[in-house]
Design a protein around this motif. Structure first.
Motif, PDB file in Angstrom:
ATOM      1  N   ASP A  13       0.949  -1.198   0.118  1.00  0.00           N
ATOM      2  CA  ASP A  13      -0.003   0.178   0.019  1.00  0.00           C
ATOM      3  C   ASP A  13       0.879   1.177  -0.045  1.00  0.00           C
ATOM      4  O   ASP A  13       1.604   1.411   0.910  1.00  0.00           O
ATOM      5  CB  ASP A  13      -0.897  -0.020   1.357  1.00  0.00           C
TER       6      ASP A  13
ATOM      7  N   ASP B 299      -4.086  -1.455  -2.346  1.00  0.00           N
ATOM      8  CA  ASP B 299      -2.741  -2.325  -2.473  1.00  0.00           C
ATOM      9  C   ASP B 299      -2.403  -2.548  -3.803  1.00  0.00           C
ATOM     10  O   ASP B 299      -3.187  -3.061  -4.501  1.00  0.00           O
ATOM     11  CB  ASP B 299      -2.506  -3.469  -1.579  1.00  0.00           C
TER      12      ASP B 299
ATOM     13  N   GLY C 133      -1.987  -0.225   9.772  1.00  0.00           N
ATOM     14  CA  GLY C 133      -2.890  -0.956   8.712  1.00  0.00           C
ATOM     15  C   GLY C 133      -2.853  -2.404   8.587  1.00  0.00           C
ATOM     16  O   GLY C 133      -1.896  -2.763   9.141  1.00  0.00           O
ATOM     17  N   LYS C 134      -3.902  -3.118   8.075  1.00  0.00           N
ATOM     18  CA  LYS C 134      -3.589  -4.507   8.015  1.00  0.00           C
ATOM     19  C   LYS C 134      -2.670  -4.915   6.741  1.00  0.00           C
ATOM     20  O   LYS C 134      -2.450  -4.182   5.774  1.00  0.00           O
ATOM     21  CB  LYS C 134      -4.896  -5.112   7.641  1.00  0.00           C
ATOM     22  N   ASP C 135      -2.040  -5.989   6.906  1.00  0.00           N
ATOM     23  CA  ASP C 135      -1.135  -6.567   5.927  1.00  0.00           C
ATOM     24  C   ASP C 135      -1.773  -7.383   4.906  1.00  0.00           C
ATOM     25  O   ASP C 135      -1.641  -8.333   4.461  1.00  0.00           O
ATOM     26  CB  ASP C 135      -0.010  -7.502   6.427  1.00  0.00           C
ATOM     27  N   ASP C 136      -2.670  -6.461   4.313  1.00  0.00           N
ATOM     28  CA  ASP C 136      -3.655  -7.061   3.218  1.00  0.00           C
ATOM     29  C   ASP C 136      -2.886  -8.285   2.259  1.00  0.00           C
ATOM     30  O   ASP C 136      -1.970  -8.029   1.592  1.00  0.00           O
ATOM     31  CB  ASP C 136      -3.955  -5.949   2.257  1.00  0.00           C
TER      32      ASP C 136
ATOM     33  N   GLN D 184       2.505   4.146   2.873  1.00  0.00           N
ATOM     34  CA  GLN D 184       2.091   3.647   4.020  1.00  0.00           C
ATOM     35  C   GLN D 184       2.991   2.327   4.627  1.00  0.00           C
ATOM     36  O   GLN D 184       3.180   2.092   5.557  1.00  0.00           O
ATOM     37  CB  GLN D 184       0.547   3.297   3.992  1.00  0.00           C
ATOM     38  N   ASP D 185       2.999   1.349   3.683  1.00  0.00           N
ATOM     39  CA  ASP D 185       3.735   0.062   3.954  1.00  0.00           C
ATOM     40  C   ASP D 185       5.285   0.021   3.775  1.00  0.00           C
ATOM     41  O   ASP D 185       5.811  -1.186   3.824  1.00  0.00           O
ATOM     42  CB  ASP D 185       3.124  -1.052   2.983  1.00  0.00           C
TER      43      ASP D 185
HETATM   44 MG    MG Z   1      -2.698  -2.448   4.524  1.00  0.00          MG
END
Ligand code: MG
Ligand code: 13P
Ligand code: 13P
Ligand code: MG
Ligand code: MG
Ligand code: MG
Length: 371
Positions: free
Chosen positions: A10, A52, A229-232, A93-94
């Motif tokens: 992301d 993402d 955030g989540k690790d989509d 973000q990531d």
């Molecule tokens: Mg995420």
């Protein structure tokens, strides 16, 4: 041997956390074309689910290759620059590290990689999800590779009857174990039924000795030590000829199982299987979504993708997921919609403990009787 890698990050959301801006997709596609031109990769595609970006690549360097990972890192830096120019949400973000060193392990982007000897016909499915975590693949992987009510081949295909080996990670303790299924099924379910901690990282065919599936197993919040955030997650599954058929691999997604994610990474919601055109998040920053991109890999080339959930056969799952989303939403801030305290990605609890600590007094056994 060739390697199929999906590397994702992301690097900024358009609008909020809902989707990737077309200018970022175009930039990533330019980078992929350059990498093909310079023969770094054999073939590549750029895809997205929610906010993402995924780089889907074939190459000869094997998993964890510095050349491939640094190419992905540079590409995500480039899409981040565009996100900054456009003021997109959570630009970069990531990307949790300032400098690239060796490979992407622990740096924020997620990746699933499979190295294999290409078969004369090599069908694979690349799954991309947003607003959830790698443990979201546990239930479908169990059904695909271990449940005979899902996968007929486990019973009636000689090459599948001996079963599959599951490699499972403990994300909290950085350990791994291999479960030999079906013999170890009940043991394995005790662990992978807790998907916030135990995550299926890969699956192998016992008969063929081939790798069959790989997931992106990182946990961003454990890397960063704070909410990011989540690790989509993403996942690769090879199909057919002694591995589950394409239809057996898609079948678990006809049941929209509940996953952790959605709003602020802190809620349970159903996983909605969608066509690429619907692969962006809206309601309550969800529902969490999954797309399935089918390819035939031939001489390293990616023939495809086919948009496999773009099909009325998944309409019932979508309708059921929407009903479940209504049901969960009506719980508001109550569990099990809201995640248990220890799994919350956002929390006010430490501040509340500080502020209200003195108002919490021991419960005494004495009952005060009015005089
Ligand atoms: Mg995420
Ligand atoms: P294969 O063994 O050729 O993969 O056949 C399985 C199948 O496609 C049935 O749906
Ligand atoms: P992402 O991990 O997709 O950025 O989601 C963050 C979030 O908190 C959504 O509400
Ligand atoms: Mg985001
Ligand atoms: Mg996301
Ligand atoms: Mg979209």
């Amino acid at each position: 041997m060739i390697t199929l890698s999906i590397i994702k990050a992301d690097t900024g959301g358009y609008v909020g956390h809902s989707a990737v801006h077309p200018a970022m997709m175009a930039e990533a596609r330019r980078e992929i074309e350059r990498a093909k031109g310079s023969s770094l990769i054999i073939d590549g595609r750029v895809a997205s689910c929610g906010d993402d970006v995924s780089l889907i690549m074939t190459h000869v360097y094997g998993p964890d290759a510095g050349l491939i990972h640094s190419f992905a890192w540079d590409t995500f830096q480039a899409t981040t620059r565009i996100a900054r120019e456009l003021g997109l949400y959570g630009a970069g973000q990531d990307l949790l590290s300032d400098a690239f060193s060796g490979n992407l392990r622990g740096m924020g982007p997620g990746y699933a990689e499979l190295e294999f000897e290409e078969r004369p016909s090599e069908p694979v499915i690349c799954f991309l999800a947003d607003k959830t975590e790698p443990g979201a693949w546990n239930l479908p992987l169990y059904k695909i590779f271990a449940d005979p009510f899902n996968t007929a081949g486990l019973v009636i295909d000689e090459k599948m009857h001996a079963g599959f080996a599951f490699e499972v990670y403990d994300l909290f303790e950085d350990k791994r174990i291999v479960f030999d299924c079906p013999a170890d099924l009940y043991d394995m379910l005790m662990y992978i039924g807790a998907p916030a901690r135990y995550v299926v990282h890969g699956v192998h065919s016992k008969t063929l000795g081939h790798p069959a599936a790989a997931t992106s197993t990182q946990r961003l919040s454990l890397i960063a030590g704070k909410y990011v955030g989540k690790d989509d997650p993403v996942m690769i599954v090879r199909c057919q000829s002694g591995l589950p058929a394409v239809g057996e691999v898609l079948e678990p997604f006809a049941f929209p199982h509940t996953v952790a994610g959605a709003m602020r990474g802190s809620h349970h919601m159903p996983l909605l299987p969608v066509a690429v055109a619907d692969a962006h998040t809206t309601r309550f920053d969800g529902p969490p979504r999954v797309v399935a991109l089918g390819f035939q890999v031939h001489e390293g080339r990616l023939v495809g993708p086919r948009d496999l959930f773009d099909d009325p056969a998944f309409d019932r799952a979508r309708a059921q997921a929407n009903e479940m989303a209504d049901y969960f939403r009506r719980h508001g801030p109550f569990e099990p919609h809201r995640l248990p305290l220890e799994d919350l990605e956002y929390t006010t609890m430490s501040e509340l403990t500080r502020r209200l600590g003195h108002r919490w007094t021991p419960i005494t056994t004495e009952v005060a009787t009015p005089a």
